[in-house]
Design a protein around this motif. Structure first.
Motif, PDB file in Angstrom:
ATOM      1  N   MET A 202       0.830  -1.201   0.000  1.00 47.16           N
ATOM      2  CA  MET A 202       0.000   0.000   0.000  1.00 47.16           C
ATOM      3  C   MET A 202       0.866   1.253   0.000  1.00 47.16           C
ATOM      4  SD  MET A 202      -2.955  -1.286   2.675  1.00 47.16           S
ATOM      5  CE  MET A 202      -4.201  -0.031   2.293  1.00 47.16           C
ATOM      6  N   THR A 203       2.000   1.205   0.715  1.00 47.40           N
ATOM      7  CA  THR A 203       2.952   2.314   0.699  1.00 47.40           C
ATOM      8  C   THR A 203       3.518   2.498  -0.700  1.00 47.40           C
ATOM      9  OG1 THR A 203       3.551   1.954   3.025  1.00 47.40           O
ATOM     10  CG2 THR A 203       5.120   3.182   1.658  1.00 47.40           C
ATOM     11  N   TRP A 208       3.774   5.445  -5.930  1.00 49.32           N
ATOM     12  CA  TRP A 208       3.443   5.443  -7.365  1.00 49.32           C
ATOM     13  C   TRP A 208       2.431   6.550  -7.682  1.00 49.32           C
ATOM     14  CZ3 TRP A 208      -1.024   2.316  -9.529  1.00 49.32           C
ATOM     15  CH2 TRP A 208      -1.070   2.381 -10.919  1.00 49.32           C
ATOM     16  N   MET A 209       1.390   6.674  -6.858  1.00 48.01           N
ATOM     17  CA  MET A 209       0.394   7.726  -7.061  1.00 48.01           C
ATOM     18  C   MET A 209       1.020   9.106  -6.915  1.00 48.01           C
ATOM     19  SD  MET A 209      -3.008   6.258  -5.132  1.00 48.01           S
ATOM     20  CE  MET A 209      -3.984   4.923  -5.848  1.00 48.01           C
ATOM     21  N   GLU A 232      -7.135   6.696   2.536  1.00 50.84           N
ATOM     22  CA  GLU A 232      -8.477   6.334   2.057  1.00 50.84           C
ATOM     23  C   GLU A 232      -8.432   6.081   0.551  1.00 50.84           C
ATOM     24  OE1 GLU A 232     -11.292   5.690   3.448  1.00 50.84           O
ATOM     25  OE2 GLU A 232     -11.056   6.389   5.527  1.00 50.84           O
ATOM     26  N   THR A 233      -7.739   6.980  -0.175  1.00 52.13           N
ATOM     27  CA  THR A 233      -7.604   6.829  -1.628  1.00 52.13           C
ATOM     28  C   THR A 233      -6.829   5.561  -1.981  1.00 52.13           C
ATOM     29  OG1 THR A 233      -7.644   9.229  -1.938  1.00 52.13           O
ATOM     30  CG2 THR A 233      -6.716   7.908  -3.733  1.00 52.13           C
ATOM     31  N   ILE A 234      -5.718   5.349  -1.270  1.00 53.75           N
ATOM     32  CA  ILE A 234      -4.888   4.165  -1.519  1.00 53.75           C
ATOM     33  C   ILE A 234      -5.672   2.885  -1.243  1.00 53.75           C
ATOM     34  CG2 ILE A 234      -2.869   2.886  -0.706  1.00 53.75           C
ATOM     35  CD1 ILE A 234      -1.593   5.665  -0.089  1.00 53.75           C
ATOM     36  N   THR A 235      -6.380   2.852  -0.123  1.00 51.29           N
ATOM     37  CA  THR A 235      -7.114   1.651   0.268  1.00 51.29           C
ATOM     38  C   THR A 235      -8.215   1.322  -0.729  1.00 51.29           C
ATOM     39  OG1 THR A 235      -6.658   2.131   2.593  1.00 51.29           O
ATOM     40  CG2 THR A 235      -8.415   0.550   2.127  1.00 51.29           C
ATOM     41  N   ALA A 376       1.359   4.464  12.790  1.00 48.47           N
ATOM     42  CA  ALA A 376       1.347   3.001  12.748  1.00 48.47           C
ATOM     43  C   ALA A 376      -0.044   2.461  13.035  1.00 48.47           C
ATOM     44  CB  ALA A 376       2.358   2.449  13.742  1.00 48.47           C
ATOM     45  N   ASP A 377      -0.746   3.069  13.991  1.00 49.73           N
ATOM     46  CA  ASP A 377      -2.095   2.606  14.346  1.00 49.73           C
ATOM     47  C   ASP A 377      -3.075   2.845  13.198  1.00 49.73           C
ATOM     48  OD1 ASP A 377      -1.129   1.866  16.807  1.00 49.73           O
ATOM     49  OD2 ASP A 377      -1.864   3.658  17.848  1.00 49.73           O
ATOM     50  N   ALA A 378      -3.010   4.031  12.607  1.00 47.99           N
ATOM     51  CA  ALA A 378      -3.928   4.343  11.505  1.00 47.99           C
ATOM     52  C   ALA A 378      -3.620   3.474  10.286  1.00 47.99           C
ATOM     53  CB  ALA A 378      -3.823   5.827  11.145  1.00 47.99           C
ATOM     54  N   ARG A 379      -2.343   3.275  10.004  1.00 50.02           N
ATOM     55  CA  ARG A 379      -1.971   2.436   8.855  1.00 50.02           C
ATOM     56  C   ARG A 379      -2.466   1.010   9.044  1.00 50.02           C
ATOM     57  NH1 ARG A 379       4.268   1.813   7.884  1.00 50.02           N
ATOM     58  NH2 ARG A 379       4.002   0.565   9.786  1.00 50.02           N
TER      59      ARG A 379
END
Length: 389
Positions: A202-203, A208-209, A232-235, A376-379
């Motif tokens: 995801m990172t 890339w984005m 949110e966009t990545i997920t 870290a928690d949010a990720r």
């Protein structure tokens, strides 16, 4: 793209091209180099328990290195193998550091360790070979791991990257690979084909984005609101592409198995496991991306409840010699923080390094930014959404 050739002639040519200037350019992407200090000398006057308990990444202590260390010092290394930073933190928190003398967290995790109270500062006077180590990397410990102003709680051991790898008999990127090749490979691939560690892939998608101008990904590390907007966009995008997923991995061996038995064609992986497969003649390749591979430094920390302190310093000083640094890298495929370790790299190691980081690409690596606990928690929250979708 730069391809790995199997002939001994091409290996020899690449090895000759891999010189001290090459290593300086690579180290400069992370930190500056400095002259070499004296070699390892066993402390013959220190009393010894005969063992040291180490919580460290699974492949970082090859059997040959452990056998040599025991032969030189009489000390047995009890190696508890781990494959993830979260696992290191959990095991150290469980007993306040009890049961372990040394642990090996990654550089950008300092903010997650600072308030745990499970580490002790190093007595740098006991690390007699610290002068052998890349000073810019040592400075990371002095700056980011100087908890409570008590001195460095972390010294560097190995550095590596995370980038794109692939089955050479099934796919070849168009030029340097891109983090985007994990999601929209060029050329295309039919069916499920990819693998990655959840938050890492995801990172990579976010980087890339970023290079496509779709977001300022690096601002994600500055504040939680921006992070959540980007992730949110990545997920959402990653979930839409989950049909291409073969497996998530955690640790070195599952990365290898992805290519050998699970049907993976393209993966986002660490350099070490795939380089070791390349050395074994497997049809795989690993190379930095056009966006720049993610770079990290794994270090050594001293437990606040260490019982075998003299033995711990013996192992650190032994590890910080050029011969041991070179021997270790020849076996596991990462990169040593020890200056002069490259003098002990095999021709094969030098040739593969040239192919992994062609031209000046090693000077364009992306250092993985420091990660505060809220990040870290949010990720983990977004990674869980992707995993369970």
């Amino acid at each position: 793209m730069t391809k790995i050739k199997n002939s001994s002639q091409s290996t020899g040519v690449a090895a000759k091209e891999f010189n001290r200037r090459t290593l300086i350019k690579r180290g400069a992407a992370l930190a500056a180099f400095a002259p070499v200090a004296p070699m390892f000398v066993k402390n013959a006057f220190a009393a010894t328990s005969g063992e040291v308990n180490v919580l460290m990444w699974g492949e970082y202590l090859p059997d040959s290195v452990l056998a040599d260390f025991k032969a030189k010092t009489g000390i047995t290394v009890n190696h508890t193998k781990i494959g993830d930073n979260g696992e290191i933190i959990a095991k150290m928190k469980a007993g306040g550091g009890a049961g372990f003398d040394l642990a090996s967290p990654t550089n950008m995790r300092a903010l997650q360790w600072e308030n745990l109270g499970v580490l002790a500062p190093f007595d740098m006077n006991k690390i007699s070979n610290i002068g052998n180590v890349n000073p810019g990397m040592v400075a990371v410990g002095e700056r980011d791991w100087n908890f409570g102003g008590k001195g460095s709680h972390w010294v560097p051991q190995l550095w590596g990257t995370e980038s794109i790898s692939w089955r050479t008999d099934k796919w070849t990127p168009d030029g340097l690979p891109s983090f985007g090749d994990l999601w929209e490979p060029n050329p295309g691939i039919d069916g499920a084909f990819m693998m990655g560690r959840t938050y890492s892939m995801m990172t990579g998608c976010g980087i890339w984005m970023h290079h496509q101008g779709k977001m300022d990904f690096w601002s994600s590390y500055k504040d939680e609101d921006t992070m959540r907007k980007n992730w949110e966009t990545i997920t959402e995008y990653c979930i839409a592409k989950k049909g291409n997923l073969v497996k998530f991995w955690s640790g070195a061996d599952p990365q290898k198995q992805g290519f050998t038995s699970d049907g993976v064609v393209v993966g986002q992986t660490w350099d070490g496991p795939i380089v070791s497969m390349m050395k074994a003649g497997e049809p795989v390749a690993y190379q930095t991306t056009e966006e720049g591979a993610l770079a990290w430094v794994d270090g050594i920390t001293l437990s606040a409840k260490a019982e075998n302190i003299d033995e711990a310093y013996e192992l650190i000083n032994y590890s910080f010699t050029p011969e041991v640094g070179g021997q270790t890298i020849n076996e596991i495929g990462y990169n040593s923080a020890v200056i002069g370790a490259s003098d002990f790299y095999s021709d094969e190691t030098k040739a593969i390094s040239q192919a992994v980081y062609p031209g000046d690409t090693a000077s364009k690596l992306n250092a993985w930014p420091p990660e505060p606990p809220w990040f870290a928690d949010a990720r983990a929250e977004y990674a869980n959404k992707f995993e369970t979708a």
